[in-house]
Design a protein around this motif. Structure first.
Motif, PDB file in Angstrom:
ATOM      1  N   SER A 170       0.854  -1.210  -0.030  1.00 55.11           N
ATOM      2  CA  SER A 170      -0.197  -0.051  -0.021  1.00 55.11           C
ATOM      3  C   SER A 170       0.905   1.438   0.074  1.00 55.11           C
ATOM      4  CB  SER A 170      -1.059   0.076   1.173  1.00 55.11           C
ATOM      5  OG  SER A 170      -1.659   1.348   1.291  1.00 55.11           O
ATOM      6  N   ASP A 171       0.528   2.179  -1.183  1.00 58.48           N
ATOM      7  CA  ASP A 171       1.219   3.421  -1.076  1.00 58.48           C
ATOM      8  C   ASP A 171       0.421   4.412  -1.253  1.00 58.48           C
ATOM      9  OD1 ASP A 171       3.212   5.453  -1.536  1.00 58.48           O
ATOM     10  OD2 ASP A 171       3.641   4.765  -3.439  1.00 58.48           O
ATOM     11  N   PRO A 172      -0.433   4.772  -0.206  1.00 60.00           N
ATOM     12  CA  PRO A 172      -1.516   5.856  -0.474  1.00 60.00           C
ATOM     13  C   PRO A 172      -0.864   7.230  -0.588  1.00 60.00           C
ATOM     14  CG  PRO A 172      -1.308   5.225   1.975  1.00 60.00           C
ATOM     15  CD  PRO A 172      -0.198   4.275   1.139  1.00 60.00           C
ATOM     16  N   PRO A 173      -1.463   8.173  -1.303  1.00 60.61           N
ATOM     17  CA  PRO A 173      -0.835   9.342  -1.366  1.00 60.61           C
ATOM     18  C   PRO A 173      -0.786  10.216  -0.153  1.00 60.61           C
ATOM     19  CG  PRO A 173      -2.963   9.206  -2.929  1.00 60.61           C
ATOM     20  CD  PRO A 173      -2.752   8.089  -1.658  1.00 60.61           C
ATOM     21  N   TYR A 174       0.673  10.717  -0.058  1.00 63.90           N
ATOM     22  CA  TYR A 174       1.049  11.150   1.192  1.00 63.90           C
ATOM     23  C   TYR A 174       0.210  12.093   2.026  1.00 63.90           C
ATOM     24  CZ  TYR A 174       5.529   8.619   0.517  1.00 63.90           C
ATOM     25  OH  TYR A 174       6.784   7.948   0.319  1.00 63.90           O
ATOM     26  N   ALA A 175      -0.353  13.159   1.103  1.00 63.29           N
ATOM     27  CA  ALA A 175      -1.102  14.158   1.431  1.00 63.29           C
ATOM     28  C   ALA A 175      -2.339  13.736   2.120  1.00 63.29           C
ATOM     29  CB  ALA A 175      -1.287  15.164   0.088  1.00 63.29           C
ATOM     30  N   LEU A 176      -2.636  12.515   1.688  1.00 62.90           N
ATOM     31  CA  LEU A 176      -3.965  12.168   2.574  1.00 62.90           C
ATOM     32  C   LEU A 176      -3.847  11.587   3.960  1.00 62.90           C
ATOM     33  CD1 LEU A 176      -5.772  10.262  -0.384  1.00 62.90           C
ATOM     34  CD2 LEU A 176      -6.316  12.496   0.425  1.00 62.90           C
ATOM     35  N   ARG A 177      -2.666  11.351   4.069  1.00 66.06           N
ATOM     36  CA  ARG A 177      -2.157  10.791   5.539  1.00 66.06           C
ATOM     37  C   ARG A 177      -3.209   9.562   5.823  1.00 66.06           C
ATOM     38  NH1 ARG A 177       1.829  13.071   8.430  1.00 66.06           N
ATOM     39  NH2 ARG A 177       2.259  15.356   7.792  1.00 66.06           N
ATOM     40  N   ALA A 178      -3.126   8.762   5.067  1.00 63.96           N
ATOM     41  CA  ALA A 178      -4.299   7.606   4.742  1.00 63.96           C
ATOM     42  C   ALA A 178      -3.605   6.299   5.358  1.00 63.96           C
ATOM     43  CB  ALA A 178      -4.504   7.264   3.634  1.00 63.96           C
ATOM     44  N   ARG A 182       7.665  10.061   6.238  1.00 62.60           N
ATOM     45  CA  ARG A 182       8.640   9.885   7.405  1.00 62.60           C
ATOM     46  C   ARG A 182       7.951  10.895   8.422  1.00 62.60           C
ATOM     47  NH1 ARG A 182      12.053  13.482   8.477  1.00 62.60           N
ATOM     48  NH2 ARG A 182      12.944  14.818   6.737  1.00 62.60           N
ATOM     49  N   ARG A 183       7.562  12.036   7.742  1.00 65.05           N
ATOM     50  CA  ARG A 183       6.999  13.019   8.802  1.00 65.05           C
ATOM     51  C   ARG A 183       5.559  12.386   9.284  1.00 65.05           C
ATOM     52  NH1 ARG A 183       9.974  15.501   4.929  1.00 65.05           N
ATOM     53  NH2 ARG A 183       8.123  15.559   3.408  1.00 65.05           N
ATOM     54  N   GLU A 184       4.648  11.677   8.776  1.00 63.93           N
ATOM     55  CA  GLU A 184       3.511  11.316   9.272  1.00 63.93           C
ATOM     56  C   GLU A 184       3.699  10.288  10.411  1.00 63.93           C
ATOM     57  OE1 GLU A 184      -0.180   8.586   7.580  1.00 63.93           O
ATOM     58  OE2 GLU A 184       1.487   9.226   6.149  1.00 63.93           O
ATOM     59  N   PRO A 185       2.873  10.559  11.287  1.00 70.37           N
ATOM     60  CA  PRO A 185       2.867   9.740  12.609  1.00 70.37           C
ATOM     61  C   PRO A 185       2.893   8.280  12.158  1.00 70.37           C
ATOM     62  CG  PRO A 185       1.281  11.559  13.051  1.00 70.37           C
ATOM     63  CD  PRO A 185       1.688  11.563  11.316  1.00 70.37           C
ATOM     64  N   ALA A 186       3.614   7.564  13.000  1.00 69.29           N
ATOM     65  CA  ALA A 186       3.640   5.963  12.578  1.00 69.29           C
ATOM     66  C   ALA A 186       2.292   5.318  12.857  1.00 69.29           C
ATOM     67  CB  ALA A 186       4.669   5.446  13.211  1.00 69.29           C
ATOM     68  N   PRO A 187       1.434   4.755  11.989  1.00 65.52           N
ATOM     69  CA  PRO A 187       0.210   4.368  12.468  1.00 65.52           C
ATOM     70  C   PRO A 187       0.146   3.163  13.578  1.00 65.52           C
ATOM     71  CG  PRO A 187       0.916   3.813  10.246  1.00 65.52           C
ATOM     72  CD  PRO A 187       2.052   4.464  10.919  1.00 65.52           C
ATOM     73  N   THR A 188      -0.805   3.373  14.312  1.00 65.57           N
ATOM     74  CA  THR A 188      -0.953   2.436  15.515  1.00 65.57           C
ATOM     75  C   THR A 188      -1.491   1.089  14.776  1.00 65.57           C
ATOM     76  OG1 THR A 188      -1.292   4.143  17.105  1.00 65.57           O
ATOM     77  CG2 THR A 188      -1.896   1.813  17.784  1.00 65.57           C
ATOM     78  N   PRO A 189      -0.838  -0.070  14.992  1.00 69.04           N
ATOM     79  CA  PRO A 189      -1.306  -1.295  14.462  1.00 69.04           C
ATOM     80  C   PRO A 189      -2.692  -1.649  15.046  1.00 69.04           C
ATOM     81  CG  PRO A 189       0.924  -1.691  15.229  1.00 69.04           C
ATOM     82  CD  PRO A 189       0.586  -0.459  15.835  1.00 69.04           C
ATOM     83  N   PRO A 190      -3.571  -1.942  14.167  1.00 69.07           N
ATOM     84  CA  PRO A 190      -5.035  -2.364  14.814  1.00 69.07           C
ATOM     85  C   PRO A 190      -4.719  -3.850  15.222  1.00 69.07           C
ATOM     86  CG  PRO A 190      -5.015  -2.386  12.290  1.00 69.07           C
ATOM     87  CD  PRO A 190      -3.699  -1.913  12.804  1.00 69.07           C
ATOM     88  N   LEU A 191      -5.933  -4.106  16.193  1.00 71.79           N
ATOM     89  CA  LEU A 191      -5.686  -5.547  16.632  1.00 71.79           C
ATOM     90  C   LEU A 191      -5.723  -6.686  15.491  1.00 71.79           C
ATOM     91  CD1 LEU A 191      -6.018  -7.136  19.267  1.00 71.79           C
ATOM     92  CD2 LEU A 191      -8.606  -7.286  18.832  1.00 71.79           C
ATOM     93  N   GLY A 192      -4.700  -7.569  15.753  1.00 67.47           N
ATOM     94  CA  GLY A 192      -4.495  -8.423  14.532  1.00 67.47           C
ATOM     95  C   GLY A 192      -3.278  -8.310  13.853  1.00 67.47           C
TER      96      GLY A 192
END
Length: 114
Positions: free
Chosen positions: A50-58, A84-94
Protein backbone atom coordinates in the motif's frame (compact mmCIF):
# COMPACT_ATOMS: atom_id res chain seq x y z
CA UNK A 1 -5.55 -7.21 -7.27
CA UNK A 2 -4.82 -3.55 -7.83
CA UNK A 3 -6.78 -0.63 -6.43
CA UNK A 4 -6.63 2.75 -8.13
CA UNK A 5 -9.13 5.60 -8.32
CA UNK A 6 -7.60 7.74 -11.06
CA UNK A 7 -8.95 6.88 -14.54
CA UNK A 8 -5.69 7.69 -16.34
CA UNK A 9 -3.63 5.65 -13.91
CA UNK A 10 -6.07 2.75 -14.38
CA UNK A 11 -5.52 3.02 -18.13
CA UNK A 12 -1.77 2.71 -17.63
CA UNK A 13 -2.27 -0.26 -15.29
CA UNK A 14 -4.48 -2.06 -17.83
CA UNK A 15 -1.96 -1.36 -20.60
CA UNK A 16 0.93 -2.67 -18.50
CA UNK A 17 -0.98 -5.78 -17.42
CA UNK A 18 -1.79 -6.52 -21.05
CA UNK A 19 1.80 -5.95 -22.20
CA UNK A 20 3.04 -8.33 -19.50
CA UNK A 21 0.31 -10.85 -20.32
CA UNK A 22 -1.08 -10.64 -16.80
CA UNK A 23 -4.49 -9.27 -17.79
CA UNK A 24 -6.23 -12.60 -17.28
CA UNK A 25 -4.55 -13.13 -13.88
CA UNK A 26 -5.17 -9.66 -12.46
CA UNK A 27 -8.09 -7.64 -11.24
CA UNK A 28 -8.24 -3.85 -11.05
CA UNK A 29 -10.76 -2.15 -8.78
CA UNK A 30 -11.37 1.49 -9.66
CA UNK A 31 -12.42 3.12 -6.41
CA UNK A 32 -11.11 5.04 -3.43
CA UNK A 33 -9.29 2.65 -1.09
CA UNK A 34 -11.90 2.61 1.72
CA UNK A 35 -14.68 1.74 -0.76
CA UNK A 36 -12.52 -0.81 -2.59
CA UNK A 37 -11.66 -2.56 0.66
CA UNK A 38 -15.35 -2.75 1.59
CA UNK A 39 -16.05 -4.29 -1.84
CA UNK A 40 -13.35 -6.88 -1.23
CA UNK A 41 -14.60 -7.76 2.26
CA UNK A 42 -13.96 -11.39 3.09
CA UNK A 43 -11.42 -12.04 0.34
CA UNK A 44 -8.10 -13.08 1.86
CA UNK A 45 -4.71 -11.76 0.80
CA UNK A 46 -1.26 -13.03 1.81
CA UNK A 47 0.63 -9.91 0.73
CA UNK A 48 -0.54 -6.30 0.52
CA UNK A 49 1.53 -3.38 -0.79
CA UNK A 50 0.00 0.00 0.00
CA UNK A 51 1.34 3.37 -1.09
CA UNK A 52 -1.43 5.87 -0.31
CA UNK A 53 -0.89 9.48 -1.40
CA UNK A 54 1.18 11.12 1.33
CA UNK A 55 -1.02 14.23 1.38
CA UNK A 56 -4.03 12.13 2.45
CA UNK A 57 -2.23 10.77 5.52
CA UNK A 58 -4.16 7.58 4.88
CA UNK A 59 -1.83 5.02 6.47
CA UNK A 60 -3.86 4.58 9.67
CA UNK A 61 -7.27 4.31 7.95
CA UNK A 62 -5.80 1.89 5.38
CA UNK A 63 -4.48 -0.45 8.08
CA UNK A 64 -7.75 -0.27 9.98
CA UNK A 65 -9.78 -1.01 6.84
CA UNK A 66 -7.60 -4.02 5.99
CA UNK A 67 -8.16 -5.43 9.48
CA UNK A 68 -11.85 -4.55 9.85
CA UNK A 69 -12.82 -5.95 6.43
CA UNK A 70 -11.23 -9.32 7.18
CA UNK A 71 -8.88 -9.08 4.20
CA UNK A 72 -5.71 -10.60 5.65
CA UNK A 73 -4.94 -14.30 5.73
CA UNK A 74 -3.19 -15.61 8.84
CA UNK A 75 0.50 -14.77 8.53
CA UNK A 76 -0.14 -12.17 5.81
CA UNK A 77 2.35 -9.35 5.32
CA UNK A 78 1.37 -5.71 4.81
CA UNK A 79 4.00 -3.37 3.37
CA UNK A 80 2.92 0.22 3.88
CA UNK A 81 4.70 3.29 2.53
CA UNK A 82 4.25 6.65 4.26
CA UNK A 83 5.87 10.05 4.49
CA UNK A 84 8.50 9.89 7.24
CA UNK A 85 6.89 12.98 8.84
CA UNK A 86 3.51 11.27 9.14
CA UNK A 87 2.91 9.82 12.60
CA UNK A 88 3.54 6.08 12.61
CA UNK A 89 0.21 4.27 12.45
CA UNK A 90 -0.88 2.28 15.46
CA UNK A 91 -1.33 -1.34 14.36
CA UNK A 92 -4.94 -2.43 14.77
CA UNK A 93 -5.75 -5.60 16.66
CA UNK A 94 -4.40 -8.57 14.71
CA UNK A 95 -1.45 -6.73 13.13
CA UNK A 96 2.09 -6.47 14.46
CA UNK A 97 4.79 -4.09 13.24
CA UNK A 98 7.82 -6.20 12.25
CA UNK A 99 10.13 -3.75 10.51
CA UNK A 100 10.54 -0.08 9.69
CA UNK A 101 12.93 1.41 7.13
CA UNK A 102 13.55 5.00 6.08
CA UNK A 103 14.65 6.11 2.63
CA UNK A 104 14.92 9.90 2.45
CA UNK A 105 11.40 11.26 3.02
CA UNK A 106 9.85 7.79 2.76
CA UNK A 107 9.14 5.34 5.56
CA UNK A 108 8.34 1.70 4.78
CA UNK A 109 6.56 -0.29 7.48
CA UNK A 110 6.14 -4.06 7.40
CA UNK A 111 3.33 -5.62 9.43
CA UNK A 112 2.30 -9.23 9.89
CA UNK A 113 -1.18 -10.58 10.57
CA UNK A 114 -1.77 -12.99 13.41
Amino acid sequence: MLVENDARACGVIFHNLSALKYGDRSRVVRAEVPEALRQLRGERFDLVFSDPPYALRAAQPTLEALASNDLLAPGARVVLETDRREPAPTPPLGLTLNDERRYGDTRVLVYSAE
